[in-house]
Scaffold this active site. Structure first.
Site, short mmCIF file in Angstrom:
data_model
loop_
_atom_site.label_atom_id
_atom_site.label_comp_id
_atom_site.label_asym_id
_atom_site.label_seq_id
_atom_site.Cartn_x
_atom_site.Cartn_y
_atom_site.Cartn_z
CD GLU A 24 4.86 23.56 32.88
OE1 GLU A 24 5.60 24.52 33.19
OE2 GLU A 24 5.06 22.41 33.29
CG ASN A 154 8.24 19.02 33.88
OD1 ASN A 154 7.96 20.13 33.45
ND2 ASN A 154 7.43 17.98 33.73
CG ASP A 223 5.12 19.49 36.31
OD1 ASP A 223 5.61 20.41 35.63
OD2 ASP A 223 4.21 18.76 35.87
#
Length: 320
Positions: A24, A154, A223
């Site tokens: 991430e 997100n 996402d």
């Protein structure tokens, strides 16, 4: 044409095959010519120098989701206990500002530097508990809460002119768009600025963001995301093995194929900001699929696929 049937621009190549459990927070450090990203659940900070492919990683003592470069030359880490400074030369970490530090349920998640030099960052439940998360903004040394009751925050990113902000609660399948004021904050319900006479609006006083792109009929879930210089969004679709390119109106017009089921977030980098780095994850996968590179980190060269398309500079953040 369905979203998932948009034209394929090509396939990203893996540059680090060692899998991240939850890759991430990718970003580009122009000063050092390197990408950086986090393995949140694996508790590692990764750096990759684009010029020669040198890859280094550092073990961390807690869950960390983003590392923002500071004007001082050090880094600001977005962690499960708040914001911390990391000495870039030696790797030492020290507290700077607590955020939900006393809440054992939550950790940090998505984050992105905005067009005004601020930092938006989010929290969520460690087990994705419903409505446990919140959205914050660091601006001129102060942290403001913008939204609460989010499950999986997100897709934090911003239009090139800084007047629009985007985010999603992945659990809803819908990317939202927020009108921002001249300082880069969401507008109040009456259209007024977030800060009035030095007083910040509370989350319930802010105008609601509007639905912008719906992925409920898509095989992937929205996402992480980033915006290019033309205002197009590049959105990782968790579960679909692709990063979609969306017009400013939310229409998917192309995608990059990723040889991993769970792409998590893209970021632009390189001297001309024409290289897309894509993180992926193995989180929740019970078995490895033969030939797949789940959890690997990927690069895609936009200069060949879409000449002229480039990302936006992310300026270092000033804490003081």
């Amino acid at each position: 044409m369905s979203r998932s049937a948009s034209p394929c621009l090509g396939e990203a190549r893996a540059i680090v095959e060692a899998p991240c459990e939850l890759g991430e927070g990718p970003s580009w450090d122009a000063r050092r010519g390197e990408f950086r990203w986090l393995d949140i659940l694996g508790r590692r900070f990764h750096r990759y120098r684009l010029e020669d492919g040198d890859h280094r990683s550092q073990a961390l003592d807690e869950l960390v989701s983003f590392a923002a470069p500071l004007t001082s030359g050090d880094d600001l880490l977005v962690t499960e206990h708040g914001l911390k400074e990391r000495d870039h030369a030696h790797g030492g970490v020290s507290p700077w500002r607590e955020v939900e530090a006393a809440n054992p349920v939550t950790r940090s998640n998505d984050a992105r530097i905005d067009r005004h030099g601020g930092l938006w960052f989010s929290t969520m439940g460690k087990a994705a508990e419903a409505a446990a998360g919140s959205l914050y903004r660091l601006h001129r040394g102060e942290v403001f809460c913008l939204k609460q009751d989010i499950t999986i925050p997100n897709a934090l990113c911003f239009s090139p002119d800084g007047r629009l902000g985007y985010f999603t609660d992945t659990a809803t399948g819908v990317v939202m768009r927020w009108a921002l004021d001249a300082e880069g904050f969401p507008l109040r319900q009456d259209g007024g600025a977030f800060l009035q006479d030095g007083v910040a609006a509370r989350p319930e006083q802010l105008a609601e963001p509007e639905p912008w792109a719906d992925f409920n009929d898509d095989p992937g879930n929205p996402d992480g995301a980033v915006i290019d210089a033309d205002g197009y969004m590049w959105l990782a679709l968790w579960g679909s093995g692709r990063v979609a390119r969306l017009t400013p109106d939310g229409e998917e017009v192309g995608h990059v194929r990723v040889n991993a089921d769970q792409p998590s977030c893209p970021a632009f980098g390189g001297r001309e900001l024409t290289t897309l780095l894509i993180t992926t994850a193995t989180e929740g996968q019970r078995e490895h699929k033969e030939g797949r590179q789940d959890g690997a980190t990927f690069l895609f060269d936009l200069s060949e696929a879409l000449p002229g398309v480039r990302g936006l500079d992310d300026p270092p953040i000033a804490l003081r």
